[in-house]
Design an enzyme around this catalytic site. Structure first.
Site, mmCIF file in Angstrom:
data_model
loop_
_atom_site.group_PDB
_atom_site.id
_atom_site.type_symbol
_atom_site.label_atom_id
_atom_site.label_comp_id
_atom_site.label_asym_id
_atom_site.label_seq_id
_atom_site.Cartn_x
_atom_site.Cartn_y
_atom_site.Cartn_z
ATOM 1 N N TYR A 120 52.989 29.119 125.912
ATOM 2 C CA TYR A 120 52.914 28.695 124.352
ATOM 3 C C TYR A 120 51.344 28.699 124.317
ATOM 4 O O TYR A 120 50.613 28.780 125.087
ATOM 5 C CB TYR A 120 53.438 27.295 124.405
ATOM 6 C CG TYR A 120 52.805 26.284 125.283
ATOM 7 C CD1 TYR A 120 51.708 25.462 125.255
ATOM 8 C CD2 TYR A 120 53.870 25.888 126.556
ATOM 9 C CE1 TYR A 120 51.479 24.650 126.320
ATOM 10 C CE2 TYR A 120 53.224 25.073 127.505
ATOM 11 C CZ TYR A 120 52.124 24.470 127.313
ATOM 12 O OH TYR A 120 51.854 23.684 128.418
ATOM 13 N N ARG A 130 49.171 29.564 127.855
ATOM 14 C CA ARG A 130 49.681 28.809 129.012
ATOM 15 C C ARG A 130 50.844 29.889 129.323
ATOM 16 O O ARG A 130 51.639 30.486 129.028
ATOM 17 C CB ARG A 130 50.270 27.751 128.886
ATOM 18 C CG ARG A 130 49.551 26.437 128.616
ATOM 19 C CD ARG A 130 48.224 26.216 129.577
ATOM 20 N NE ARG A 130 48.647 26.704 131.091
ATOM 21 C CZ ARG A 130 49.098 25.804 131.849
ATOM 22 N NH1 ARG A 130 49.321 24.544 131.499
ATOM 23 N NH2 ARG A 130 49.102 26.078 133.289
ATOM 24 N N HIS A 180 55.628 27.824 132.754
ATOM 25 C CA HIS A 180 55.306 26.786 133.848
ATOM 26 C C HIS A 180 56.343 25.815 133.756
ATOM 27 O O HIS A 180 56.758 25.239 132.665
ATOM 28 C CB HIS A 180 53.981 26.360 134.206
ATOM 29 C CG HIS A 180 53.529 25.793 133.151
ATOM 30 N ND1 HIS A 180 53.120 26.147 131.715
ATOM 31 C CD2 HIS A 180 53.440 24.082 132.753
ATOM 32 C CE1 HIS A 180 52.792 25.310 130.962
ATOM 33 N NE2 HIS A 180 52.997 24.052 131.283
ATOM 34 N N HIS A 227 56.198 21.668 135.144
ATOM 35 C CA HIS A 227 55.286 20.657 135.870
ATOM 36 C C HIS A 227 56.292 20.095 136.957
ATOM 37 O O HIS A 227 57.408 19.657 136.711
ATOM 38 C CB HIS A 227 54.936 19.704 134.933
ATOM 39 C CG HIS A 227 53.997 20.107 133.798
ATOM 40 N ND1 HIS A 227 52.625 19.934 133.821
ATOM 41 C CD2 HIS A 227 54.291 20.768 132.618
ATOM 42 C CE1 HIS A 227 52.225 20.602 132.880
ATOM 43 N NE2 HIS A 227 53.254 20.926 131.944
#
Lengths: 239, 197
Positions: A144, A154, A157, A159
């Site tokens: 995004y 980004r 991913h 977190h």
């Protein structure tokens, strides 16, 4: 109480001030961190029991509880939690959160134009088992855009937050996916100075754990600070 | 060749959406809405009930409104992981004001490595967008002057004018004991002391 934790290698972690990740500029301390030896408060930490964990908590495909599965590329994310000495870290709480397959977070502050998935919350947690193993079922998140240098992107991913056995081992990081060309371009990935350290954050495609006609698998091992043995330790807590 | 160890997994920022995974109700998810991880003083936990509160300021003096904070502390007798008191708490800064707070009990003194006592304190970790690796500080208590003066960690701070950045200020509000602990991530005079322990 066991021995001290091995010193954190601050040159391996990203520094506080990383100007190409602009938000860090006003949020990084200017003064050096004060180094101290550990006391009981750093060498202990909260223990989380199975009682708090729902059986669906590690299944992000199903745990938004709408009765329908989340949209996207179905994956198993799994691995082991070890410490720097190679010992497994059992029964530790691991929490994850992520965007949906379109790159949108279910968060009141996310205004990206990509749609929410009605069947995806993006929140999971689990405890590592007695050998330090953990797993989640989820979907691969989408990349995004974010402002930073105009419109940076980004890398996809997830977190990850983990406790370990003591507050000294507390860690939050992000998991990337093997082969993603955005990894090399991501200003947040590139806060980490050492390429070998970045490699530790890249989950590997794991065809051995693939489930036929169901989902792919990615392997991600986690390493927490190691703990010294206590041979001839000087007087410790209260001794 | 020195002995090889594994390397620690490197940190990355918790980002602006940290609440989804850690405090999902704060993010707006219909999950774990009964969790009150900022309330440590539950049931019959012994000790003085206190509110520990503050705002985190960035280097421009603005409140940090997207931080997640965790505390770890001893119980009123100075014991960690004591039965009946978990000692761990988590909260989010308010999205509009940056204010955060915990309802807890005032901890007792705890032992230092050599058997001396550490003054009562709460360990605090700060996670947020723009913070690449979490920041670790301690809140001590303003009414513990003698214990603070003897505390091995506070005593070791070379720049004595930085010690007050670690002292939470006591007051009473509506019959409740409040300790105010404002954090300055970056400041010429008031920057909070952060630790590497």
């Amino acid at each position: 109480m066991s021995g001290d934790f091995i010193r954190r290698d601050r040159a391996w972690h990203p520094p506080g001030l990383t100007p190409n990740y602009k938000t860090s500029v006003l949020r990084a301390p200017r003064r050096a961190l004060l180094s101290f030896e550990q006391s009981i408060g750093e060498k202990s930490g909260p223990a989380f029991g199975h009682g708090a964990i729902d059986p669906l908590d590690n299944d992000l495909i199903a745990n938004f509880n709408t009765g329908a599965p989340a949209l996207g590329e179905r994956i198993l994310l799994h691995g082991r939690v070890l410490d720097e000495c190679g010992r497994p870290v059992p029964h530790t709480l691991i929490e994850i959160w992520q965007a949906n397959a379109a790159g949108r977070y279910r968060h009141v502050n996310d205004g990206y134009l990509a749609p929410l998935d009605p069947n995806f919350g993006g929140c999971g947690r689990t405890l590592s088992d007695a050998e330090g193993r953990y797993h989640f079922l989820t979907i691969k998140p989408g990349p995004y855009p974010w402002r930073n240098n105009g419109s940076d992107w980004r890398a996809a991913h997830i977190h990850l937050s983990i406790f370990g056995e003591a507050f000294a081992q507390r860690l939050i990081t992000q998991i990337y996916f093997e082969g993603d060309p955005l990894i090399a371009l991501c200003p947040i990935v590139n806060t980490i100075p050492d390429k070998r350290a970045i490699d530790m954050l890249i989950a590997r495609l794991d065809m051995g754990e693939m489930a036929p006609f169901d989902r792919l698998a990615y392997r991600f091992d986690i390493v927490l600070r190691g703990r010294r043995a206590t041979y001839f330790e000087n007087r410790t807590e209260g001794a | 060749m020195p002995v090889d160890y594994l390397k620690e997994t490197p940190s990355q920022t918790a980002g602006p959406y940290v609440h989804i995974g850690t405090l999902p109700a704060a993010a707006g998810l219909p999950l774990r809405t009964q969790e009150n991880l900022h309330v440590l003083a539950q049931g019959a936990a012994a000790g003085e009930r206190i509110r520990l509160e503050g705002v985190i300021h960035d280097g421009a003096g603005a409140p940090v409104k997207d931080a997640m904070l965790e505390i770890w502390q001893a119980d009123a007798s100075g014991r960690y992981n004591a039965p009946g008191f978990s000692g761990w708490g988590r909260t989010a800064a308010d999205f509009k004001t940056g204010e955060w707070f915990f309802e807890t009990v005032k901890p007792g003194p705890t032992p230092w490595r050599d058997g001396r006592l550490q003054a009562p304190h709460v360990s605090l970790l700060i996670f947020a967008r723009g913070i690449n690796i979490h920041l670790h500080t301690r809140a001590y208590f303003s009414d513990e002057t003698a214990a603070n003066e003897a505390d091995p960690v506070l005593r070791a701070i070379e720049q004595r004018n930085r010690v007050p950045t670690l002292i939470a200020q006591r007051s009473t509000r509506g019959g409740q004991t409040v300790y105010r602990f404002d954090v300055w991530l970056q400041h010429d005079e008031r920057e909070t002391v952060f630790f590497d322990m």
